[in-house]
Design a protein around this motif. Structure first.
Motif, PDB file in Angstrom:
ATOM      1  N   TRP A  34       0.819  -1.202   0.000  1.00  8.24           N
ATOM      2  CA  TRP A  34       0.000   0.000   0.000  1.00  8.24           C
ATOM      3  C   TRP A  34       0.862   1.265   0.000  1.00  8.24           C
ATOM      4  CZ3 TRP A  34      -1.495  -3.559   4.207  1.00  8.24           C
ATOM      5  CH2 TRP A  34      -2.460  -4.484   3.802  1.00  8.24           C
ATOM      6  N   ALA A  85      -3.967  -1.650   6.468  1.00  5.37           N
ATOM      7  CA  ALA A  85      -2.963  -0.640   6.108  1.00  5.37           C
ATOM      8  C   ALA A  85      -2.720   0.305   7.274  1.00  5.37           C
ATOM      9  CB  ALA A  85      -3.412   0.131   4.871  1.00  5.37           C
ATOM     10  N   ASP A 108      -9.083  -2.045   2.167  1.00  6.49           N
ATOM     11  CA  ASP A 108      -7.853  -2.442   2.865  1.00  6.49           C
ATOM     12  C   ASP A 108      -7.434  -1.418   3.910  1.00  6.49           C
ATOM     13  OD1 ASP A 108      -7.661  -4.719   1.332  1.00  6.49           O
ATOM     14  OD2 ASP A 108      -6.214  -3.880  -0.084  1.00  6.49           O
ATOM     15  N   VAL A 155      -4.056   2.717  -1.653  1.00  7.49           N
ATOM     16  CA  VAL A 155      -4.753   1.970  -0.611  1.00  7.49           C
ATOM     17  C   VAL A 155      -6.225   1.868  -0.994  1.00  7.49           C
ATOM     18  CG1 VAL A 155      -5.293   1.768   1.841  1.00  7.49           C
ATOM     19  CG2 VAL A 155      -3.188   2.925   1.124  1.00  7.49           C
TER      20      VAL A 155
END
Length: 445
Positions: free
Chosen positions: A410, A422, A418, A414
């Motif tokens: 990432w 992250a 997610d 991103v």
């Protein structure tokens, strides 16, 4: 057309004076522009949209199409800007390079206008085509398809409000307004995989694939939230470049969660853009039950010591990055090894960023207390340091150079599904916070 009235209802535009809408002149993006103008006019006209057309310089007619879009925007009362992809175009990987250039130019336009939102016209048809291509390659986490929003470089949100709307519905909407659009010849080129997939998909299959993508996105988000909890509760950073997680907690977790967490930690420690294969990660996880186990995957070393698992970058393939030259200005940022965004401001001709390589000083008392000595030293050897030729000058952070940890997969983009993992891994690395997505109530529809 009832489905078109609510496409922006879940987006939070408050606090923004401007937004960027990407308009190529094709049917999808023009429909997005007209729908957005209607939506904002009904709410007082704020924020003000700016249409941005990217001319990739790949087709002779592209410049005239951009001018036509500019003329339409003038009649519509919308500001317009054309961004051009300059420089030599690559001979291979052109589609991917064009996509990256387009995103960079749109993000640049958003920055110039002081906004963090770019709207794009991806449709349900695009979602179905994307998922069909990913399923042909094995699926996996990619079955979630195109994200409703993606954060670029931790600054700009690319938001796709039309992902549940069919392409034909948008064209019917434009016909009702008497608006025509451009058809890019590449959209009917049978040499393109996407075009071949598009021509093969019937309506019922498109519906099935979009529903499958939505379900997979929910599953991916839930899996990410559970992995994030595991990392937040049981992970730490005992020394620079060294990630630790409680071995018992990882092995006790659900197999899917444990595997996903381990894939994330390996990719982040190794600075790789993609997660390692699930099957190889599962084998590595099984081996890490034994004390003293040590293995490598995705450029990362994983070691079991006592009750903990440790991860650090292996020493091979570490890059060198020149920090300046007479014909290149200073004050710039670069990604180093997929693990750090490095920014420097002053003239630094003759210096470069390379791996410590073991040239640095010994461990401090705190580092020696928090982690096994050999692991802390191994992790430090792969940390960025400043060099002049073959002369070691010191850790990069002690030379007025900004080091911002990034989370490998990432580091650039991103997807909104997610966000939890992250954020968790960046918190573990003591990196930057990820801003909230522009959803009403900060939740994706």
């Amino acid at each position: 057309m009832a489905e078109l009235r609510s496409v922006f209802s879940h987006i939070d535009f408050s606090g923004r004076n401007r937004i960027v809408v990407a308009v190529s002149g094709g049917g999808d993006s023009l429909a997005l522009l007209f729908l957005l103008k209607q939506f904002l006019d009904d709410r007082g006209g704020l924020p003000r949209p700016t249409a941005v057309t990217v001319d990739h310089g790949l087709r002779p007619e592209a410049a005239a199409e951009a001018q036509a879009v500019a003329g339409l925007c003038r009649r519509l009362g919308v500001l317009h800007r054309t961004m051009r992809w300059q420089g030599t175009k690559p001979s291979t990987g052109l589609a991917a390079a064009a996509r990256e250039a387009r995103q960079a130019l749109l993000a640049e336009a958003a920055s110039d206008l002081g906004t963090d939102i770019v709207l794009t016209g991806h449709t349900a048809d695009d979602q179905a085509e994307t998922l069909a291509m990913r399923l042909a390659r094995g699926g996996g986490l990619g079955e979630a398809g195109i994200a409703p929003a993606t954060l670029r470089e931790n600054v700009t949100w690319f938001v796709r409000p039309l992902l549940r709307v069919r392409r034909q519905v948008l064209r019917d909407f434009l016909r009702g307004l008497g608006v025509s659009w451009f058809d890019d010849p590449s959209n009917v080129d049978p040499l393109s995989e996407r075009v071949r997939v598009r021509q093969s998909l019937a309506d019922l299959e498109i519906i099935r694939l979009t529903e499958k993508a939505s379900a997979a996105a929910r599953e991916r988000e839930m899996l990410g939230e559970r992995a994030a909890r595991l990392m937040s509760e049981h992970g730490r950073l005992p020394a620079p470049g060294l990630i630790e997680i409680d071995a018992q907690a990882l092995h006790a977790a659900d197999a899917d969660v444990a595997g996903y967490t381990l894939r994330i930690l390996l990719a982040v420690a190794g600075g790789t853009a993609h997660l390692p294969p699930a099957d190889r990660t599962a084998s590595l996880l099984a081996s890490l039950r034994e004390e003293g186990t040590r293995s490598s995957l995705s450029r990362a070393v994983a070691a079991r010591v006592g009750g903990s698992l440790y991860f650090h970058r292996e020493r091979r393939g570490l890059p060198n990055l020149a920090l300046g030259s007479p014909d290149r200005p200073a004050s710039q940022c670069r990604l180093w090894d997929g693990r750090y965004r490095i920014c420097w401001r002053e003239p630094v001709e003759g210096l470069c960023i390379g791996p410590d390589g073991g040239a640095g000083p010994g461990l401090g008392a705190e580092e020696a207390r928090r982690a096994p000595r050999w692991l802390a030293l191994a992790a430090r050897a792969a940390q960025p340091a400043v060099w002049r030729g073959d002369r070691y000058l010191g850790p990069a952070g002690e030379w007025g150079i900004e080091l911002e940890p990034v989370a490998g997969p990432w580091a650039h983009l991103v997807p909104c599904f997610d966000l939890a993992p992250a954020r968790a891994v960046l918190h573990l690395l003591e990196g930057a916070n990820i801003p909230c997505p522009p959803w009403a109530g900060h939740k994706a529809a």
